[in-house]
Scaffold this motif. Sequence first.
Motif, PDB file in Angstrom:
ATOM      1  N   ARG A  10      -3.216  -9.802  -0.503  1.00  0.00           N
ATOM      2  CA  ARG A  10      -3.847 -10.148   0.771  1.00  0.00           C
ATOM      3  C   ARG A  10      -4.162  -8.879   1.548  1.00  0.00           C
ATOM      4  NH1 ARG A  10      -3.370 -15.442   2.356  1.00  0.00           N
ATOM      5  NH2 ARG A  10      -3.832 -14.809   4.495  1.00  0.00           N
ATOM      6  N   ASP A  11      -5.352  -8.835   2.103  1.00  0.00           N
ATOM      7  CA  ASP A  11      -5.710  -7.811   3.068  1.00  0.00           C
ATOM      8  C   ASP A  11      -5.387  -8.364   4.455  1.00  0.00           C
ATOM      9  OD1 ASP A  11      -7.563  -5.291   3.795  1.00  0.00           O
ATOM     10  OD2 ASP A  11      -8.083  -6.959   5.120  1.00  0.00           O
ATOM     11  N   PRO A  12      -4.857  -7.538   5.385  1.00  0.00           N
ATOM     12  CA  PRO A  12      -4.480  -8.050   6.706  1.00  0.00           C
ATOM     13  C   PRO A  12      -5.610  -8.716   7.482  1.00  0.00           C
ATOM     14  CG  PRO A  12      -3.537  -5.886   6.348  1.00  0.00           C
ATOM     15  CD  PRO A  12      -4.475  -6.129   5.201  1.00  0.00           C
ATOM     16  N   VAL A  13      -6.856  -8.316   7.248  1.00  0.00           N
ATOM     17  CA  VAL A  13      -7.997  -8.884   7.960  1.00  0.00           C
ATOM     18  C   VAL A  13      -8.735  -9.919   7.108  1.00  0.00           C
ATOM     19  CG1 VAL A  13     -10.255  -8.371   8.982  1.00  0.00           C
ATOM     20  CG2 VAL A  13      -8.292  -6.879   9.446  1.00  0.00           C
ATOM     21  N   ILE A  14      -9.042  -9.568   5.868  1.00  0.00           N
ATOM     22  CA  ILE A  14      -9.816 -10.462   5.007  1.00  0.00           C
ATOM     23  C   ILE A  14      -8.996 -11.664   4.569  1.00  0.00           C
ATOM     24  CG2 ILE A  14     -11.050 -10.625   2.806  1.00  0.00           C
ATOM     25  CD1 ILE A  14     -11.758  -7.688   3.079  1.00  0.00           C
ATOM     26  N   GLY A  15      -7.715 -11.446   4.343  1.00  0.00           N
ATOM     27  CA  GLY A  15      -6.839 -12.521   3.860  1.00  0.00           C
ATOM     28  C   GLY A  15      -6.662 -12.453   2.356  1.00  0.00           C
ATOM     29  N   ALA A  16      -6.501 -13.615   1.727  1.00  0.00           N
ATOM     30  CA  ALA A  16      -6.245 -13.674   0.289  1.00  0.00           C
ATOM     31  C   ALA A  16      -7.421 -13.115  -0.503  1.00  0.00           C
ATOM     32  CB  ALA A  16      -5.956 -15.110  -0.127  1.00  0.00           C
ATOM     33  N   LEU A  17      -7.108 -12.362  -1.556  1.00  0.00           N
ATOM     34  CA  LEU A  17      -8.112 -11.719  -2.387  1.00  0.00           C
ATOM     35  C   LEU A  17      -8.116 -12.367  -3.773  1.00  0.00           C
ATOM     36  CD1 LEU A  17      -7.218  -8.035  -1.472  1.00  0.00           C
ATOM     37  CD2 LEU A  17      -9.092  -9.388  -0.518  1.00  0.00           C
ATOM     38  N   SER A  18      -9.295 -12.569  -4.304  1.00  0.00           N
ATOM     39  CA  SER A  18      -9.438 -13.192  -5.618  1.00  0.00           C
ATOM     40  C   SER A  18      -9.120 -12.206  -6.734  1.00  0.00           C
ATOM     41  CB  SER A  18     -10.866 -13.717  -5.789  1.00  0.00           C
ATOM     42  OG  SER A  18     -11.098 -14.121  -7.129  1.00  0.00           O
ATOM     43  N   LEU A  19      -8.531 -12.719  -7.812  1.00  0.00           N
ATOM     44  CA  LEU A  19      -8.290 -11.925  -9.011  1.00  0.00           C
ATOM     45  C   LEU A  19      -9.230 -12.335 -10.130  1.00  0.00           C
ATOM     46  CD1 LEU A  19      -4.384 -11.751  -9.087  1.00  0.00           C
ATOM     47  CD2 LEU A  19      -6.001 -10.025  -8.284  1.00  0.00           C
ATOM     48  N   GLU A  20     -10.332 -12.993  -9.777  1.00  0.00           N
ATOM     49  CA  GLU A  20     -11.308 -13.394 -10.789  1.00  0.00           C
ATOM     50  C   GLU A  20     -11.960 -12.173 -11.424  1.00  0.00           C
ATOM     51  OE1 GLU A  20     -15.389 -16.082 -11.201  1.00  0.00           O
ATOM     52  OE2 GLU A  20     -14.240 -16.085  -9.335  1.00  0.00           O
ATOM     53  N   ASN A  21     -12.215 -11.142 -10.602  1.00  0.00           N
ATOM     54  CA  ASN A  21     -12.774  -9.877 -11.080  1.00  0.00           C
ATOM     55  C   ASN A  21     -11.902  -8.742 -10.566  1.00  0.00           C
ATOM     56  OD1 ASN A  21     -15.629 -10.512 -12.309  1.00  0.00           O
ATOM     57  ND2 ASN A  21     -15.471 -11.741 -10.431  1.00  0.00           N
ATOM     58  N   VAL A  22     -11.488  -7.860 -11.454  1.00  0.00           N
ATOM     59  CA  VAL A  22     -10.606  -6.749 -11.073  1.00  0.00           C
ATOM     60  C   VAL A  22     -11.174  -5.447 -11.625  1.00  0.00           C
ATOM     61  CG1 VAL A  22      -8.334  -5.694 -11.447  1.00  0.00           C
ATOM     62  CG2 VAL A  22      -8.502  -8.114 -10.844  1.00  0.00           C
TER      63      VAL A  22
END
Length: 235
Positions: A10-22
């Motif tokens: 999680r980024d503090p501003v964006i929120g949850a981050l996808s792991l579909e592409n890394v």
Amino acid sequence: MSIASDSVPRDPVIGALSLENVQLCPQNCISTFTEDDALRLREQYPGTAFRLHANARMSGGHLLADLSNYLRYRDYFQEIANVSSVLGAQAYTVHPGAKRSGQPIQKILDNADRLQDQMGVPVGIEGMYPVTAGGGFYFDSWEDYERLLAEDCYFALDLSHANILRTNSGVLNDALLREMAASERCLEIHVSHNNGQKDEHCKFSSPDQYEWMIPIVDSAHHRTVIFYEGDLRRD
């Protein structure tokens, strides 16, 4: 981005981050990355699509290999091609290099074509940012960004680089950035924060740091991959 944790990053501003592409980045300075590593990643994370990024560490360690010195580092780029193939990566993005090499921009574009032939997948040139020492980078101005868009080449749009450019120029050419993001030749959009002076790969700490990027990200072509490049390990 590290995927060593089982929890959703999680980024503090964006929120949850996808792991579909890394994206596998050169900031991993502990070890090199091999074909065996690539195979293990694919087996361990079958739901994630991986791509290498510029200067990822191969057997030779950390090399500043880019399009300005492509011919010198063809063996390194062959390792990149081999590992990318094992990963099943659909594209690769690379830095154009420093202007002090003295080569015309057309040579940089030609080397991108050569690397693309070598890898067998689309290769994108990453837009850079102005620096005060060393003569600067290729594609480090709004005029150069316009040329990336106009040329028949793939490219990567790094919004943290654009933040340095807008700070130094005093101008945010958001119309150009939205047009670049919407292009079918935009392979990737990179997102992270910095102080406007150097590329720091920081996470966001306040909404205003990210708000100006939202219309650009929202303009992205449906095949463009958006990579978060903030270092979540930092306090």
